[in-house]
Design a protein around this motif. Structure first.
Motif: not given
Length: 199
Positions: A48-57
């Motif tokens: 979830l953290a990885t997916a959220a970071i990618a989306y935010d970027q």
């Protein structure tokens, strides 16, 4: 950075869907009867953290917007621990190149420096010294093919720094690159082109 393909709206949408899927997996893991000791909870959290970071970027790159929540792990041991308002910043850049055409590289250098006679001593090393002495790194990046070079991976770090006196850090310019002072970074690599967006 400018040579990398800009993300598309479709990629932003795919990243948003990946976040939704990661939320579902995380909720399923934490609501399991065995959640207390289940390693799937930690795995789901990291995904979830990885997916959220990618989306935010991607959201920022395409729409110049950010998500309204903090990404899990931002304040962890590897997060930013520098000042809120740094007095100075350091920009650290690494660009790798493959020398794919030594003859072209040498010919370009010979046009700039008459002392580099065809077939003379020094070879590629002398040519590289001439080119990087004549052109700014950004121009070499933009004209790399013309110089017989092929761009490989690159990274740019912007880190908080203390104001320094002229020449103070020149003897060891990259010795004190502290990841905890890193404000932002930009990586360009073919490895990202091969990643599965669901990973």
């Amino acid at each position: 950075m400018s040579d990398a393909a800009q993300p598309t709206i479709a990629e932003v949408r795919a990243a948003a869907e990946a976040v939704k899927a990661a939320i579902d997996r995380h909720l399923e893991a934490v609501s399991s009867p065995n959640a207390t000791d289940d390693p799937a909870v930690s795995t789901a959290y990291e995904q979830l953290a990885t997916a959220a970071i990618a989306y935010d970027q991607l959201l920022y790159e395409v729409y110049d917007e950010v998500t309204p929540f903090e990404i899990p792990g931002d304040e962890g041991p590897g997060g930013y621990h520098g000042p809120e308002q740094p007095e100075a910043i350091s920009v650290l850049i690494r660009r790798d190149y493959h020398v794919v055409d030594p003859k072209r590289l040498r010919a370009q250098a010979e046009r700039l420096d008459e002392s580099l006679t065809p077939g003379g001593a020094g070879g590629v090393n002398s040519a590289i010294g001439v080119l990087f002495g004549e052109y700014e790194p950004d121009e070499i990046a933009a004209r790399s093919e013309e110089f017989g070079l092929e761009e490989a991976d690159s990274t740019l770090w912007v880190a908080a720094a203390e104001p320094t006196e002229p020449g103070e850090w020149l003897p060891e310019p990259f010795e004190h690159a502290d990841p905890q002072l890193l404000i932002c970074r930009f990586d360009v690599s073919e490895v990202y082109d091969d990643e599965d967006p669901d990973d």
